[in-house]
Design a protein around this motif. Structure first.
Motif, mmCIF file in Angstrom:
data_model
loop_
_atom_site.group_PDB
_atom_site.id
_atom_site.type_symbol
_atom_site.label_atom_id
_atom_site.label_comp_id
_atom_site.label_asym_id
_atom_site.label_seq_id
_atom_site.Cartn_x
_atom_site.Cartn_y
_atom_site.Cartn_z
ATOM 1 N N ARG A 108 0.828 -1.207 0.000
ATOM 2 C CA ARG A 108 0.000 0.000 0.000
ATOM 3 C C ARG A 108 0.865 1.261 0.000
ATOM 4 O O ARG A 108 1.799 1.392 0.797
ATOM 5 N N GLY A 109 0.522 2.167 -0.930
ATOM 6 C CA GLY A 109 1.240 3.432 -1.025
ATOM 7 C C GLY A 109 2.471 3.393 -1.914
ATOM 8 O O GLY A 109 3.014 4.454 -2.244
ATOM 9 N N ARG A 110 2.956 2.205 -2.319
ATOM 10 C CA ARG A 110 4.125 2.125 -3.206
ATOM 11 C C ARG A 110 3.785 2.707 -4.558
ATOM 12 O O ARG A 110 2.706 2.496 -5.092
ATOM 13 N N ARG A 111 4.720 3.442 -5.126
ATOM 14 C CA ARG A 111 4.554 4.033 -6.456
ATOM 15 C C ARG A 111 5.538 3.384 -7.416
ATOM 16 O O ARG A 111 6.698 3.184 -7.077
ATOM 17 N N LEU A 112 5.033 3.073 -8.609
ATOM 18 C CA LEU A 112 5.833 2.408 -9.634
ATOM 19 C C LEU A 112 5.751 3.197 -10.927
ATOM 20 O O LEU A 112 4.701 3.756 -11.254
ATOM 21 N N SER A 113 6.844 3.226 -11.691
ATOM 22 C CA SER A 113 6.830 3.882 -13.002
ATOM 23 C C SER A 113 5.972 3.078 -13.961
ATOM 24 O O SER A 113 5.995 1.847 -13.947
ATOM 25 N N ILE A 114 5.207 3.785 -14.792
ATOM 26 C CA ILE A 114 4.357 3.102 -15.765
ATOM 27 C C ILE A 114 4.603 3.651 -17.165
ATOM 28 O O ILE A 114 5.149 4.742 -17.337
ATOM 29 N N SER A 115 4.187 2.896 -18.146
ATOM 30 C CA SER A 115 4.375 3.236 -19.548
ATOM 31 C C SER A 115 3.552 4.460 -19.941
ATOM 32 O O SER A 115 2.456 4.675 -19.439
ATOM 33 N N ASP A 116 4.101 5.218 -20.878
ATOM 34 C CA ASP A 116 3.351 6.343 -21.429
ATOM 35 C C ASP A 116 2.767 5.998 -22.802
ATOM 36 O O ASP A 116 2.362 6.866 -23.545
ATOM 37 N N ALA A 117 2.696 4.701 -23.126
ATOM 38 C CA ALA A 117 2.120 4.261 -24.400
ATOM 39 C C ALA A 117 0.669 4.696 -24.498
ATOM 40 O O ALA A 117 -0.061 4.709 -23.506
ATOM 41 N N ARG A 118 0.249 5.045 -25.680
ATOM 42 C CA ARG A 118 -1.086 5.606 -25.897
ATOM 43 C C ARG A 118 -2.205 4.685 -25.433
ATOM 44 O O ARG A 118 -3.186 5.136 -24.860
ATOM 45 N N GLU A 119 -2.097 3.379 -25.692
ATOM 46 C CA GLU A 119 -3.190 2.461 -25.352
ATOM 47 C C GLU A 119 -3.209 2.074 -23.873
ATOM 48 O O GLU A 119 -4.138 1.429 -23.429
ATOM 49 N N VAL A 120 -2.175 2.430 -23.130
ATOM 50 C CA VAL A 120 -2.118 2.051 -21.717
ATOM 51 C C VAL A 120 -2.989 3.002 -20.910
ATOM 52 O O VAL A 120 -2.773 4.219 -20.892
ATOM 53 N N ARG A 121 -4.005 2.421 -20.279
ATOM 54 C CA ARG A 121 -4.985 3.186 -19.509
ATOM 55 C C ARG A 121 -5.158 2.477 -18.175
ATOM 56 O O ARG A 121 -5.962 1.567 -18.047
ATOM 57 N N PRO A 122 -4.361 2.864 -17.162
ATOM 58 C CA PRO A 122 -4.462 2.140 -15.892
ATOM 59 C C PRO A 122 -5.841 2.279 -15.255
ATOM 60 O O PRO A 122 -6.474 3.330 -15.350
ATOM 61 N N THR A 123 -6.293 1.218 -14.643
ATOM 62 C CA THR A 123 -7.557 1.243 -13.908
ATOM 63 C C THR A 123 -7.431 2.248 -12.772
ATOM 64 O O THR A 123 -6.454 2.236 -12.025
ATOM 65 N N SER A 124 -8.411 3.113 -12.639
ATOM 66 C CA SER A 124 -8.336 4.186 -11.641
ATOM 67 C C SER A 124 -8.309 3.625 -10.220
ATOM 68 O O SER A 124 -8.770 2.513 -9.957
#
Length: 194
Positions: free
Chosen positions: A17-33
């Motif tokens: 809980r609370g950990r932050r991870l780098s994520i892709s900036d690819a156009r189709e990548v839409r993380p679940t809110s």
């Protein structure tokens, strides 16, 4: 010109809980809110501990990583975009959960078509919206032998798309958040059918 910075994903519950991870900036990548993930994992709370999960169309891995944080025993991730899959592998390394996770770089439907082995307790489906992929993904899971008895299929889709399911599938929970509809489906066990 400054290089575009990558976004971050925050694990919202469980051991990380609370950990932050780098994520892709690819156009189709839409993380679940965060809000949708919180609701989903409240629904799954009685079932997630010890579960084997599949995060199809994994993208950032938000759903699968959240499941591992909350006590799932294993999660397998499938992602077609190579840089996104590599970044997801790095997130798994950062969290130190490599023994409980695998990342497959490939097409989700091809993966299901070639799959053989023991099934999963929860399958997360969050494909790109708007081109029939949510329906195709659900049909591939529903028509295969990938879900353990009593398992759940989670699907996220646009409010402008309807998901058709067979008569032996029950909508267990469903909500809407803006333009996104998300729900849990469960296949009725043969002994419960009349």
């Amino acid at each position: 010109m400054a290089k575009k910075e990558r976004g971050t994903l925050r694990i919202i519950g469980g051991a990380w809980r609370g950990r932050r991870l780098s994520i892709s900036d690819a156009r189709e990548v839409r993380p679940t809110s965060d809000r949708v993930r919180e609701t989903l994992f409240n629904w799954l709370m009685p079932f997630i501990s010890g579960a084997h999960c599949l995060d199809l169309y994994a993208g950032t891995g938000a759903l699968g990583l959240e499941s591992l944080s909350r006590g799932a025993q294993r999660c397998d991730f499938v992602e077609h975009d190579h840089p996104t899959a590599q970044l997801l592998s790095k997130s798994i390394d950062v969290l130190g959960c490599g023994e409980n996770a695998s990342v497959v770089h490939g097409d989700a439907l091809d993966f299901l078509a070639q799959y053989s082995g023991s099934g999963w307790d929860v399958v997360f489906l969050d494909p790109p919206f708007g081109d029939g992929r949510p329906q195709a993904a659900f049909e591939a899971v529903a028509g295969g032998d990938v879900l353990n008895p009593g398992g759940f299929v989670y699907i996220e889709h646009s409010a402008h798309e309807a998901i058709q399911v067979g008569p032996d599938w029950n909508l267990w929970r469903q909500k809407r958040a803006g333009d996104v509809v998300f729900g849990l489906y469960k296949k009725e066990l043969a002994e419960n059918r009349t």
